[in-house]
Scaffold this motif. Structure first.
Motif, mmCIF file in Angstrom:
data_model
loop_
_atom_site.group_PDB
_atom_site.id
_atom_site.type_symbol
_atom_site.label_atom_id
_atom_site.label_comp_id
_atom_site.label_asym_id
_atom_site.label_seq_id
_atom_site.Cartn_x
_atom_site.Cartn_y
_atom_site.Cartn_z
ATOM 1 N N UNK A 49 0.808 -1.218 0.000
ATOM 2 C CA UNK A 49 0.000 0.000 0.000
ATOM 3 C C UNK A 49 0.845 1.274 0.000
ATOM 4 N N UNK A 50 2.101 1.155 0.366
ATOM 5 C CA UNK A 50 3.028 2.295 0.344
ATOM 6 C C UNK A 50 4.010 2.204 -0.821
ATOM 7 N N UNK A 51 3.866 1.196 -1.669
ATOM 8 C CA UNK A 51 4.851 0.910 -2.696
ATOM 9 C C UNK A 51 5.188 2.136 -3.540
ATOM 10 N N UNK A 52 6.479 2.384 -3.663
ATOM 11 C CA UNK A 52 7.034 3.415 -4.536
ATOM 12 C C UNK A 52 8.514 3.112 -4.695
ATOM 13 N N UNK A 53 9.159 3.813 -5.593
ATOM 14 C CA UNK A 53 10.590 3.608 -5.802
ATOM 15 C C UNK A 53 11.334 3.878 -4.493
ATOM 16 N N UNK A 54 12.259 2.989 -4.149
ATOM 17 C CA UNK A 54 13.071 3.171 -2.945
ATOM 18 C C UNK A 54 12.534 2.479 -1.711
ATOM 19 N N UNK A 55 11.420 1.768 -1.828
ATOM 20 C CA UNK A 55 10.840 1.092 -0.659
ATOM 21 C C UNK A 55 11.596 -0.201 -0.370
ATOM 22 N N UNK A 56 11.694 -0.537 0.908
ATOM 23 C CA UNK A 56 12.373 -1.773 1.303
ATOM 24 C C UNK A 56 11.918 -2.185 2.690
ATOM 25 N N UNK A 57 11.999 -3.493 2.942
ATOM 26 C CA UNK A 57 11.821 -3.993 4.301
ATOM 27 C C UNK A 57 13.110 -3.704 5.052
ATOM 28 N N UNK A 58 13.000 -3.369 6.318
ATOM 29 C CA UNK A 58 14.202 -3.202 7.135
ATOM 30 C C UNK A 58 14.540 -4.567 7.742
ATOM 31 N N UNK A 73 15.258 7.851 -0.865
ATOM 32 C CA UNK A 73 15.429 8.391 -2.207
ATOM 33 C C UNK A 73 16.738 7.877 -2.791
ATOM 34 N N UNK A 74 17.069 8.332 -3.989
ATOM 35 C CA UNK A 74 18.264 7.835 -4.683
ATOM 36 C C UNK A 74 19.565 8.173 -3.958
ATOM 37 N N UNK A 75 19.534 9.188 -3.098
ATOM 38 C CA UNK A 75 20.731 9.541 -2.332
ATOM 39 C C UNK A 75 20.845 8.739 -1.040
ATOM 40 N N UNK A 76 19.812 7.969 -0.722
ATOM 41 C CA UNK A 76 19.804 7.204 0.520
ATOM 42 C C UNK A 76 19.107 7.919 1.661
ATOM 43 N N UNK A 77 18.626 9.136 1.418
ATOM 44 C CA UNK A 77 17.923 9.890 2.461
ATOM 45 C C UNK A 77 16.575 9.238 2.759
ATOM 46 N N UNK A 78 16.246 9.171 4.023
ATOM 47 C CA UNK A 78 15.004 8.552 4.472
ATOM 48 C C UNK A 78 13.813 9.432 4.109
ATOM 49 N N UNK A 79 12.860 8.887 3.370
ATOM 50 C CA UNK A 79 11.664 9.616 2.951
ATOM 51 C C UNK A 79 10.431 9.228 3.762
ATOM 52 N N UNK A 80 10.319 7.938 4.088
ATOM 53 C CA UNK A 80 9.140 7.471 4.826
ATOM 54 C C UNK A 80 9.543 6.442 5.873
ATOM 55 N N UNK A 81 8.951 6.573 7.041
ATOM 56 C CA UNK A 81 9.149 5.691 8.186
ATOM 57 C C UNK A 81 7.817 4.990 8.386
#
Length: 179
Positions: A49-58, A73-81
């Motif tokens: 439901x949150x799927x977008x580029x850059x999503x991953x399981x921790x 994001x592509x730089x590795x900056x955290x966009x969503x928690x």
């Protein structure tokens, strides 16, 4: 991967009409020994439901530094928690300071999940999203779970239609802020 984790695979057909997201996902999910099936299914649905580029399981339950699902994001900056279950207020405060957006997906009663947060300091609490499903939905879906799963997730007008290993389930997607 945590020692003793069980790997589950999910071949997912995702059609989120509300967000215009359509994709095929091949997910390998490590289920920690202390993680319930309901938590894992909720975690997989949160990912979809949150799927977008850059999503991953921790690292999941074995990591105290990250939520269940992250978006970078592509730089590795955290966009969503994106948390799953019933995280405490301090964890949400921490995540909200690090990421642009914070969401909690729960398979529990959302009022009981949010109650301990009342009066606690949570950075940008008014922007936090608490997402839940109809009572019993996750428990019913868990009955169709296996180690190798074929899954179709369709979302339209905040209604979730789930086909898991040939069994179908549906629920409204409930979203609320915290009071």
């Amino acid at each position: 991967m945590a020692t003793g984790a069980t790997i589950h695979t999910f071949d997912v057909q995702l059609a989120d009409v509300d967000r215009g997201v359509y994709d095929e996902l091949g997910l390998r999910v490590a289920r920690h020994p202390s993680e319930t099936d309901a938590y894992m299914v909720t975690r997989v649905l949160a990912y979809c439901l949150e799927f977008e580029e850059g999503i991953a399981f921790s690292e999941g339950l074995s990591s105290t530094e990250e939520p269940a699902v992250v978006v970078r994001d592509l730089t590795g900056a955290l966009q969503a928690w994106i948390e799953v279950g019933a995280p405490d207020a301090a964890r949400l405060h921490h995540g909200s300071k690090l990421a642009e957006r914070v969401a909690v997906y729960t398979h529990r009663d959302p009022a009981k999940v949010a109650a301990p947060w009342a009066g606690k300091k949570i950075h940008r609490a008014d922007e936090l999203r608490l997402v839940s499903f109809d009572p019993g939905f996750i428990d019913r879906a868990v009955t169709a779970l296996s180690r190798r799963n074929t899954m179709t997730v369709s979302v339209t007008e905040r209604q979730l239609y789930l086909e898991l290993n040939g069994e179908t389930f549906d629920t409204a997607i409930h979203e609320r802020g915290i009071e």
